[in-house]
Enzyme design. Structure first.
Site, mmCIF file in Angstrom:
data_model
loop_
_atom_site.group_PDB
_atom_site.id
_atom_site.type_symbol
_atom_site.label_atom_id
_atom_site.label_comp_id
_atom_site.label_asym_id
_atom_site.label_seq_id
_atom_site.Cartn_x
_atom_site.Cartn_y
_atom_site.Cartn_z
ATOM 1 N N SER A 277 0.902 -1.290 0.034
ATOM 2 C CA SER A 277 0.044 0.093 0.048
ATOM 3 C C SER A 277 0.816 1.277 -0.097
ATOM 4 C CB SER A 277 -0.911 0.071 1.470
ATOM 5 O OG SER A 277 -0.106 0.242 2.437
ATOM 6 N N ASP A 278 0.471 2.239 -0.523
ATOM 7 C CA ASP A 278 0.921 3.517 -0.171
ATOM 8 C C ASP A 278 0.644 3.945 1.400
ATOM 9 O OD1 ASP A 278 2.126 6.311 -0.523
ATOM 10 O OD2 ASP A 278 1.269 6.568 -2.178
ATOM 11 N N TRP A 279 1.413 4.877 1.733
ATOM 12 C CA TRP A 279 1.450 5.050 3.300
ATOM 13 C C TRP A 279 -0.365 5.770 3.728
ATOM 14 C CZ3 TRP A 279 5.344 2.916 1.763
ATOM 15 C CH2 TRP A 279 6.185 2.520 2.518
ATOM 16 N N LEU A 280 -0.675 4.728 4.463
ATOM 17 C CA LEU A 280 -1.952 4.726 5.054
ATOM 18 C C LEU A 280 -3.039 4.759 3.971
ATOM 19 C CD1 LEU A 280 -1.062 7.745 7.667
ATOM 20 C CD2 LEU A 280 -1.387 5.382 7.982
ATOM 21 N N ALA A 281 -2.682 4.317 2.772
ATOM 22 C CA ALA A 281 -3.658 3.826 1.822
ATOM 23 C C ALA A 281 -4.542 2.873 2.025
ATOM 24 C CB ALA A 281 -3.168 4.031 0.302
#
Length: 870
Positions: A277-281
């Site tokens: 995932s992207d960060w906090l996605a």
């Protein structure tokens, strides 16, 4: 097709809440695709999968889940820190930004940005830049490099992060990505291709507790022929990791979009690495796992204050396997994919551990900065990883410089020229070259955009530094307003430095929240006015532009005294000397535009504008289809200010003596794909609850994310797993592995797609009086009898010469593949050549609007002096 129902954000203990997706326009569908395909079925990854599976077979449940997620934001040295499995010899993995160099560290190189590298149109430099970046990441002990970026593609000229990629064409972007990957991974670092997919603006990209992230609504053909193209090439090159975007595609969040991750990426493209995932996605636990997500970064939940240290995975993943909601084979495959990439890059062999801390520049500091109480220790060892990388950084910055205009041969300058220099962009930020966090300001020389794709400068060689080093005869006016005391002289040459900036939307700079909202495509700091004012007083004006992408030039471009215009793009730390080498004629400029320059923003279709606030989920529908950048301008018969691929030199070149040779016989559809090979097999039995218990006398760090459960929690989950209760799986769910679609068969897709259909050669001759490099650009024009709507021309290959002395020639070899002549058939779900025996035009020249050499596939002949197709 009926819209998917998705599982969102609920605890697997209480059962998942089912939420109806926001409606998207008719025809834009994210169909369910289950299960997540197992990795390991391609021969070139078989050995790394063998090693990984041997390890996974011996790992406990908690050890496996510990590798699939980060330990929390700011809970380690790197921007992302996975859990470990020390009992079996696997350390924490360090994941770190960014595409142009190691972010938030020291003694590193600030390389030219991706858009600058793309402007070189030089495959060798793209690869060598990748090697140098990889060496620095390895030298800092980083396992996973969060780059290169090929999404956004650059559909929106105002998009904030276009500059991190290589240009607004899928083929230019693809070569930039795959050559960077090959260079980076040659050093043993795992590259991460990002962001999957159609992540074309910064505003409204992220999900939060109030509003879903923006939905990019893309039809199937456009997805394949534009936005997926560079990802397919990156997968074919063997990339170890792919990062999904924050946005949704066709209404389904990328982080739990089973069609994207399971169907397209892992099955059709045969991706063998791991998806992060992207960060906090990540917005759900079970749903994202089932949809194919393999690693959650940085591990925390997006919808809960980070101070609490909560996660959708880690201990919840452990619970989900015990209670039967996530099949054991899904966890086993995710863990195996992560470890396979680790072994594939040889990171089990004397790989260094992190020796820096992205959270501080101090030598000693907290080991877990976000913890309430953290032990302290040495966190920065200040290891110098620069080596001789300034050389390739300077070469890329220099060879990217794109000469757009040079009337009266004003350039190159003589060493004795009397110069008046205007604009704050000519000199370093007076507050300090790294005074703005993540380069979140536009002060002084613009060497990169802002955000996570930035890096700290070890130094910045500014244009003024370059002039000083040459003992040039200059006077500098460090202002963006025209000074009253410049005392113009007829012998003066004025050089005006101007900028246009953008970045990631967690930082707003001068009213621009990542995307260029308030500035539009205009120059910053009243640059247009400064150029006009200088041009009113000086007879010979050179404009140097440091920019993230397209700008408008109409206010000043045609002024009689504006004789020369250069785009220096985003040059990184070597801004000064690289520019001086071109300005003073040490080398001829050889850069070419990686995007089109318009005359007006009205030249673009309305659909590529930034999407503003909308009630509910913002909808961004790609109604322009294939027609972005030069493909749109050509279709609409709009003459741009400068066309895609344009670039002048101090010399001239001819393209002649072309040949075309058929290599592979063509059929309407590719040959049948190879079957999948064997994949690792494991027990599918739910493991005993004891594998999840906290170890005795374990010293816990507050807010650190762990994969263990309290004994009563683990036992309770195992009791559910042994019951007859049925988890409410999403529509279309199955756990039966598929043989794979016809378009697949290897990394990147059916290997027949990448077979060379035609070899093309062309002789490039320096017909001028100075040495220089030329770029041969190859475009394909589909036959007139084709009934399929296709752009007039499409870039398919390019090559750059070595430096040619006056009168010298070089024969360049280019190729056209089966895929280059195909379209994506949405009914057949396969690549199809629409007119097998048709005469495809293979055009070769120096720019997309300067193509006069045509080869025909039907006649196997080539002719020069042809009328350019656009």
């Amino acid at each position: 097709m009926v819209a998917l129902l998705v599982l969102c954000c609920a605890s697997v203990v209480a059962g998942a809440a089912i939420q109806q997706r926001d409606p998207v326009p008719a025809g834009y569908v994210a169909a369910p695709y289950y299960p997540a395909p197992h990795g390991g079925w391609t021969a070139d990854w078989s050995e790394s999968y063998r090693k990984a599976s041997a390890l996974v077979s011996n790992m406990t449940l908690a050890e496996k889940t510990n590798l699939t997620a980060g330990t929390g934001i700011f809970m380690g040295r790197c921007v992302g820190n996975s859990g470990s499995a020390l009992r079996v010899g696997i350390p924490q993995l360090c994941l770190q930004d960014g595409p142009l160099g190691v972010r938030n560290t020291d003694h590193n190189t600030a390389f030219p940005a991706g858009i600058t590298a793309g402007a070189t149109w030089d495959k060798d430099q793209l690869y060598r830049r990748g090697v140098a970046i990889g060496e620095e990441f390895r030298g800092k002990g980083i396992n996973v490099h969060l780059g290169p970026s090929v999404g956004p593609l650059g559909r929106k000229p105002r998009g904030g992060r276009n500059w991190e990629g290589f240009g607004s064409d899928p083929v230019l972007q693809a070569f930039g990505g795959l050559l960077s990957i090959e260079g980076i991974q040659s050093t043993g670092v795992i590259a991460t291709l990002k962001h999957l997919i159609a992540n074309e603006q910064e505003q409204y990209r992220m999900y939060n507790i109030i509003k879903p992230g923006i939905s990019s609504n893309v039809d199937d053909r456009t997805l394949h022929e534009l936005y997926l193209w560079p990802f397919a090439e990156g997968v074919r090159s063997g990339v170890g990791s792919i990062m999904i975007g924050y946005n949704a595609v066709n209404g389904s969040a990328c982080s739990q979009n089973s069609y994207l991750m399971n169907g397209i990426l892992k099955d059709e493209l045969g991706f063998q690495g791991f998806v992060m995932s992207d960060w906090l996605a990540q917005i759900s636990g079970v749903a994202s796992a089932l949809a194919g997500l393999d690693m959650s970064m940085p591990g925390d939940r997006h919808d809960v204050p980070l101070v609490f240290g909560t996660s959708y995975w880690m201990y919840e993943y452990t619970r989900s396997v015990l209670n039967g909601s996530i099949p054991v084979d899904r966890l086993n495959d995710a863990t195996t994919r992560i470890l396979a990439a680790y072994f594939k890059m040889g990171q089990d062999q004397d790989y260094p551990r992190p020796n820096f801390d992205a959270n501080t520049q101090d030598a000693v500091g907290p080991l877990y900065p976000a913890a309430l109480f953290s032990p302290e220790g040495v966190v920065n060892e200040f290891v110098d990883v620069q080596a001789d990388h300034a050389v390739i950084a300077r070469e890329v910055a220099r060879d990217a410089i794109t000469l757009l205009k040079n009337e009266d041969d004003l350039l190159p300058l003589t060493s004795s020229a009397s110069l008046k220099i205007f604009g704050t962009d000519a000199e370093k930020n007076p507050d300090g070259i790294n005074s703005c966090a993540d380069q979140g300001c536009n002060k002084g020389t613009l060497g990169m955009g802002w955000g996570s794709g930035s890096a700290r400068y070890p130094y910045l060689n500014s244009p003024i530094d370059g002039l000083k080093d040459r003992s040039a005869n200059y006077q500098f006016f460090n202002t963006d307003s025209f000074p009253s005391n410049s005392n113009p002289s007829p012998n003066d040459t004025a050089i005006v430095f101007v900028t246009a900036d953008s970045g990631e939307n967690y930082i707003t700079v001068e009213g621009n929240p990542g995307d260029r909202t308030s500035s539009g495509l205009n120059l910053w700091h009243n640059g247009d006015r400064l150029i006009r004012d200088v041009a009113a007083k000086y007879a010979n004006v050179v404009v140097v532009v440091h920019t993230v992408g397209p700008i408008l030039m109409e206010e000043w471009h045609d002024l009689p005294s504006v004789k020369a215009v250069l785009f220096a793009h985003l040059p990184g730390q070597e801004a000064g000397d690289s520019l001086m080498q071109v300005l003073f004629g040490d080398v001829s400029p050889s850069g070419h535009l990686p995007y089109t320059l318009p005359k007006s923003e009205d030249d673009y279709p309305d659909s590529v504008g930034l999407r503003g606030y909308q009630i509910g989920q913002p909808q961004d529908t790609f109604t322009e289809g294939l027609y972005i950048d030069y493909k749109h301008f050509n279709k609409a018969n709009i003459t741009p200010r400068y066309a895609f691929g344009h670039g002048l030199s101090y010399t001239t070149f001819s393209f002649s003596d072309a040949t075309i040779v058929a290599v592979t016989p063509l059929t309407a559809t590719p040959p049948t794909r190879p079957a999948k090979g064997e994949t690792p097999t494991y027990s599918t039995a739910i493991p005993p609850a004891s594998e999840a218990y906290w170890p005795e006398n374990f010293d816990r760090i507050w807010r650190y994310l762990y994969s263990f459960l309290e004994k009563d929690e683990a036992d309770a989950a195992a009791e559910i797993g042994s019951s007859t209760a049925e988890y409410p799986y999403p529509e279309g769910y199955s756990n039966v592995q598929k043989p794979g679609p016809p378009a697949g068969g290897a990394q990147g897709g059916n290997p027949a797609l990448f077979e060379t259909a035609f070899d093309v050669t062309v002789t490039v001759t320096n017909t001028g009086s100075r040495a220089g490099k030329a770029v041969a650009q190859l475009y394909v024009q589909f036959p007139s009898e084709s009934t399929v709507d296709t752009p007039i021309i499409q870039l398919r290959d390019f090559e750059k010469t070595s430096t040619l002395e006056a009168g010298a020639s070089q024969t360049l070899k280019l190729r056209v593949t089966r895929k280059d002549l195909s379209i994506w058939d949405v009914v057949a779900q396969n690549w199809v050549i629409p007119v097998v025996d048709g005469d495809y035009g293979i055009w070769v020249g120096g720019a997309s609007d300067n193509l006069h050499l045509r080869c025909g596939t039907a006649t196997s002949s080539c002719a020069g002096d042809q009328t350019s197709p656009v």
